[in-house]
Design an enzyme around this catalytic site. Structure first.
Site, PDB file in Angstrom:
ATOM      1  CD  GLU A  98      -9.436  -5.235 -11.918  1.00  0.00           C
ATOM      2  OE1 GLU A  98      -9.601  -4.486 -12.901  1.00  0.00           O
ATOM      3  OE2 GLU A  98      -9.849  -4.963 -10.768  1.00  0.00           O
ATOM      4  CG  ASP A 202       2.312 -10.844   3.144  1.00  0.00           C
ATOM      5  OD1 ASP A 202       3.258 -10.376   3.813  1.00  0.00           O
ATOM      6  OD2 ASP A 202       2.484 -11.669   2.229  1.00  0.00           O
TER       7      ASP A 202
END
Length: 298
Positions: A98, A202
């Site tokens: 999206e 991360d």
């Protein structure tokens, strides 16, 4: 990779099949996607999607990212882009998610993100690791399950990165002292046993933004289940997060007193990865971190 060579028709067909809503790429805009992939916002028939593009050989990286996004989204704690589809043509691999417009000032949502991250870290699953390997940047990240956290960090984080560094020619003090550090990792956990929390993996400032409604959004994950301190440590690298983020996290779930030392251990993994990805400019920093950690156990 030239934009004109991308098979937008195949990607649009895949989106149509997955969403069961007709889609055609009428316009595409190149946008920032980091240093690894090309990235685009595509528009058509009143719909928008975000697309990452790379070589066909990188299909597994996109498949792993889609699985990671889905895992992060499942608890419905922090907003993440929903993966739509991924695949490969003859010339490219692609990942479609999206599209989330993220124009907000990330500094204004620090408190909310701190609270949300503390809740996310309370999502736990044993053992340490994950059901599949993924990637930290473009480096393969090993998530082999282990019941012992020290073993996991020795073998699948620092040990793996040191082995990669050796193959790239970084020997000498880094390897000699690195081996000593691997043998001493247990010393940092004598009175602390972390829970296997769901981690972004991360979480530096470049992988966090704010949507049009002021809601925090995190993306580009390298997830696994491990010590929550590893996520917090990563937030302190490469620019850091706003101070109210840390205060909000601590308010929800205070960190252990040993965190200031262990954060060096956790961030060493990322500095070694940067050494392996980007070259010798990170060598002195990595060697200094190893020596600092060794000094803590002598």
């Amino acid at each position: 990779m030239l934009q004109t060579s991308i098979d937008w028709q195949t990607i649009a067909k895949h989106i149509t099949e997955t969403t069961e809503q007709d889609f055609q790429v009428q316009t595409h805009y190149s946008i920032s996607g980091g240093c690894i992939n090309q990235a685009f916002r595509i528009e058509g028939l009143g719909k928008n999607y975000f697309v990452k593009i790379n070589q066909p050989s990188e299909y597994d990286m996109f498949e792993a990212e889609a699985a990671s996004l889905a895992e992060l989204a499942q608890p419905a704690v922090i907003k993440v882009p929903v993966p739509i589809c991924w695949g490969a043509t003859q010339s490219h691999a692609y990942l479609v998610t999206e599209y989330i417009a993220m124009p907000g000032d990330a500094r204004n949502a620090g408190i909310q993100l701190g609270h949300q991250l503390a809740v996310l870290h309370q999502v736990m699953r044993t053992p340490y690791g994950w059901y599949r390997d993924n990637y930290i940047g473009s480096t393969p990240q090993k998530n082999t399950s282990e019941n012992d956290w020290v073993t996991f960090w020795q073998k699948h984080r620092l040990g793996h990165q040191l082995e990669l560094a050796a193959h790239k020619g970084y020997g000498g003090n880094l390897q000699n002292n690195g081996e000593k550090l691997l043998d001493e990792i247990g010393a940092f956990f004598t009175d602390y046993t972390p829970s296997p929390s769901l981690l972004h993996g991360d979480l530096w400032s470049g992988n966090y933004a704010v949507d049009v409604d002021g809601q925090p959004v995190i993306f580009d994950p390298a997830i696994y289940y491990g010590d929550r301190e590893a996520d917090i440590a990563m937030t302190e690298l490469f620019g850091g997060f706003p101070s109210d983020f840390y205060a909000a996290y601590q308010d929800k779930w205070p960190l252990d007193v040993g965190y200031p030392t262990r954060k060096i251990l956790y961030n060493l993994y990322h500095i070694l990865n940067h050494l392996n990805l980007f070259g010798g400019g990170y060598l002195n920093q990595a060697e200094g971190m190893v020596l600092k950690l060794l000094s803590e156990v002598k």
